[in-house]
Design an enzyme around this catalytic site. Structure first.
Site, PDB file in Angstrom:
ATOM      1  N   HIS A 117       0.869  -1.181   0.000  1.00 41.40           N
ATOM      2  CA  HIS A 117       0.000   0.000   0.000  1.00 41.40           C
ATOM      3  C   HIS A 117       0.911   1.238   0.000  1.00 41.40           C
ATOM      4  O   HIS A 117       2.014   1.199   0.563  1.00 41.40           O
ATOM      5  CB  HIS A 117      -0.840  -0.054   1.276  1.00 41.40           C
ATOM      6  N   ASP A 194       2.660  -4.444   8.183  1.00 40.82           N
ATOM      7  CA  ASP A 194       1.447  -3.638   8.046  1.00 40.82           C
ATOM      8  C   ASP A 194       0.258  -4.589   8.197  1.00 40.82           C
ATOM      9  O   ASP A 194      -0.041  -5.373   7.299  1.00 40.82           O
ATOM     10  CB  ASP A 194       1.487  -2.975   6.661  1.00 40.82           C
ATOM     11  N   GLN A 197      -5.053  -5.211   7.035  1.00 41.87           N
ATOM     12  CA  GLN A 197      -6.049  -6.174   6.543  1.00 41.87           C
ATOM     13  C   GLN A 197      -5.967  -7.500   7.286  1.00 41.87           C
ATOM     14  O   GLN A 197      -6.862  -8.337   7.150  1.00 41.87           O
ATOM     15  CB  GLN A 197      -5.849  -6.418   5.034  1.00 41.87           C
ATOM     16  N   LYS A 220     -10.667  -0.399  10.226  1.00 40.64           N
ATOM     17  CA  LYS A 220     -10.802  -1.645   9.455  1.00 40.64           C
ATOM     18  C   LYS A 220     -11.135  -2.809  10.379  1.00 40.64           C
ATOM     19  O   LYS A 220     -11.406  -3.912   9.929  1.00 40.64           O
ATOM     20  CB  LYS A 220      -9.517  -1.934   8.695  1.00 40.64           C
ATOM     21  N   CYS A 357      -4.611   2.463  -3.755  1.00 38.84           N
ATOM     22  CA  CYS A 357      -3.366   2.961  -3.140  1.00 38.84           C
ATOM     23  C   CYS A 357      -2.239   1.949  -3.294  1.00 38.84           C
ATOM     24  O   CYS A 357      -1.444   1.729  -2.374  1.00 38.84           O
ATOM     25  CB  CYS A 357      -3.565   3.304  -1.665  1.00 38.84           C
TER      26      CYS A 357
HETATM   27  N1  PMP Z   1      -2.045  -0.703   4.566  1.00 37.49           N
HETATM   28  C1  PMP Z   1      -3.025  -1.453   4.065  1.00 37.49           C
HETATM   29  C2  PMP Z   1      -2.726  -2.869   3.636  1.00 37.49           C
HETATM   30  C3  PMP Z   1      -4.303  -0.912   3.924  1.00 37.49           C
HETATM   31  O1  PMP Z   1      -5.289  -1.669   3.426  1.00 37.49           O
HETATM   32  C4  PMP Z   1      -4.535   0.430   4.318  1.00 37.49           C
HETATM   33  C5  PMP Z   1      -5.895   1.054   4.142  1.00 37.49           C
HETATM   34  N2  PMP Z   1      -6.438   0.868   2.849  1.00 37.49           N
HETATM   35  C6  PMP Z   1      -3.480   1.146   4.865  1.00 37.49           C
HETATM   36  C7  PMP Z   1      -2.259   0.558   4.970  1.00 37.49           C
HETATM   37  C8  PMP Z   1      -3.647   2.549   5.333  1.00 37.49           C
HETATM   38  O2  PMP Z   1      -4.518   2.596   6.412  1.00 37.49           O
HETATM   39  P1  PMP Z   1      -5.029   4.002   6.972  1.00 37.49           P
HETATM   40  O3  PMP Z   1      -5.446   4.797   5.785  1.00 37.49           O
HETATM   41  O4  PMP Z   1      -6.173   3.614   7.845  1.00 37.49           O
HETATM   42  O5  PMP Z   1      -3.899   4.604   7.725  1.00 37.49           O
END
Ligand code: PMP
Length: 399
Positions: A117, A194, A197, A220, A357
């Site tokens: 991401h 990270d 998910q 999430k 993203c």
């Molecule tokens: N890493 C992953 C794998 C994600 O799915 C997301 C959110 N789409 C993020 C990082 C970023 O999370 P946040 O925008 O809540 O900080």
């Protein structure tokens, strides 16, 4: 024969009704228990933390610190190793700045993977630009999972940190964290995971994973936006310099000399997201009462059903490993994912269409964007039916 939906929690989500909400990987809907916790925390329980001498503030401080215990227990970690952040993005930025500035020098290497991401790429790019470090990128297997042996082969004595997604937000593949952690450590590198998910889908135990840093986002995990956590091993936290400065993170302040509080408060400058932390604990309680393994099994069943039903269309490409966790990306030859998303929306089906993203992953897939359906505890077989019916409509419209 129809596989029965194993979980029956949908009634607890006032935001859903009969909407086929298949965008849980972007953000989860909230159970009433979390909404109630927010209302209580902003209502009869509301006060600041760490400063008040009156009872309500002392109570709120207790609940804020109890939330740290709850989240710590949920991921198999000590409470004093939990830093409250705005979310996963802030957690990674904190590490890249505090730990990164102190430990990364010109010529050092940072190892990422092709599926990250943007929030697990850009903070490292910024760090590399500040320091003159290099970024290496581990490749994927043909089905879009992290190629663990290839990642390990990229480790060098100059690799200082490896940063990987536990579960891909686009393809749903699950990383082999213990193997990667062992290899990273053998090479003298740290491992950041990270867990955005993964946290809503996999049972977590920091000791068993073997990582050094772990981040996740509350929203999430059926909790509020604006709150997340960074977990870091206590010895690493103790050695990390402050990140943001302000109230609550100090021991003593003079104009010519400031001394800092011990972790975790050293990394929580300013009035924290008190209500967010308390409501995140309510979300964790909610998930634990159901069992994250049951949520994962439930999503896996629905995903298998969706994969099987959609596979009937030979113009439809299903991306990602077959054993992906709760997330299914797909493309339909000649149809832009935004058109898929719009037509599905007309049928009451919410999916995500775009690059998620993860532009480097889109480049690897050879597409500008994908359509993505993602499941949650509240998803059910009707949602899958509506998705499949909607895709038939998309095919009809586009011929
Ligand atoms: N890493 C992953 C794998 C994600 O799915 C997301 C959110 N789409 C993020 C990082 C970023 O999370 P946040 O925008 O809540 O900080």
């Amino acid at each position: 024969a129809r596989i029965p939906a194993a979980l029956d929690v949908r009634d607890q989500f006032p935001g859903i009704g009969d909407w086929a909400y298949l965008d849980t990987a972007a953000t989860a809907q909230k159970p009433q228990a979390v909404i109630d916790a927010i209302a209580r925390a902003y209502g009869p329980d509301y006060a600041t933390v760490h400063r008040g001498v009156y009872a309500r503030s002392a109570n709120m401080t207790e609940r804020y610190e109890a939330a740290r215990e709850t989240v710590g227990r949920f991921i198999g970690a000590r409470a004093d190793e939990i830093i409250f952040t705005r979310g996963a993005t802030e957690g990674i930025n904190l590490i890249a700045q505090s730990w990164g500035n102190a430990n990364i020098a010109a010529g050092d290497r940072i190892l990422l993977t092709q599926l990250e991401h943007h929030s697990n790429i850009v903070p490292w790019r910024l760090l590399a630009d500040r320091t003159g470090a290099h970024i290496d990128v581990a490749p994927l297997t043909p089905d879009g999972a992290i190629d663990t042996p290839a990642l390990i082969a990229l480790l060098t004595p100059r690799t200082k940190i490896v940063a990987i997604a536990h579960v891909s937000n686009v393809l749903g593949g699950i990383a082999d964290v213990p193997t990667i952690a062992a290899a990273a450590h053998a090479a003298g590198a740290k491992l950041l995971v990270d867990g955005c998910q993964a946290a809503p889908r996999l049972a977590l135990d920091m000791a068993a994973l073997g990582a050094d840093f772990y981040v996740l986002s509350g929203h999430k995990l059926y909790g509020p936006t604006g709150i997340g956590i960074l977990w870091a091993r206590a010895d690493l936290l103790a050695a990390m310099p402050p990140w943001q400065g302000g109230g609550a993170m100090i021991e003593s302040v003079a104009f010519d000399c400031v001394t800092y509080a011990a972790p975790p408060l050293r990394f929580e400058a300013g009035t924290p997201h008190i209500v967010g932390a308390v409501a995140l604990a309510a979300a964790v309680d909610w998930v634990e009462a159901i069992g994250v393994e049951r949520i994962h099994a439930h999503e896996t069943r629905l995903l298998a059903e969706a994969r099987a039903a959609l596979a009937g269309d030979n113009r439809l490409i299903l991306h990602g490993p077959a054993d992906s966790a709760g997330i299914l990306s797909f493309s339909l030859d000649g149809v832009h994912p935004h058109d898929i998303g719009t037509i599905l929306d007309e049928g009451g089906v919410a999916i995500r269409a775009g690059h998620h993203c993860a532009q480097p992953l889109m480049a690897w897939l050879g597409v500008p964007a994908t359509a993505r359906a993602s499941f949650g505890a509240y998803s059910n077989a009707d949602d899958v039916d509506k998705l499949v019916t909607g895709m038939k409509r998309v095919r009809k419209i586009f011929g």
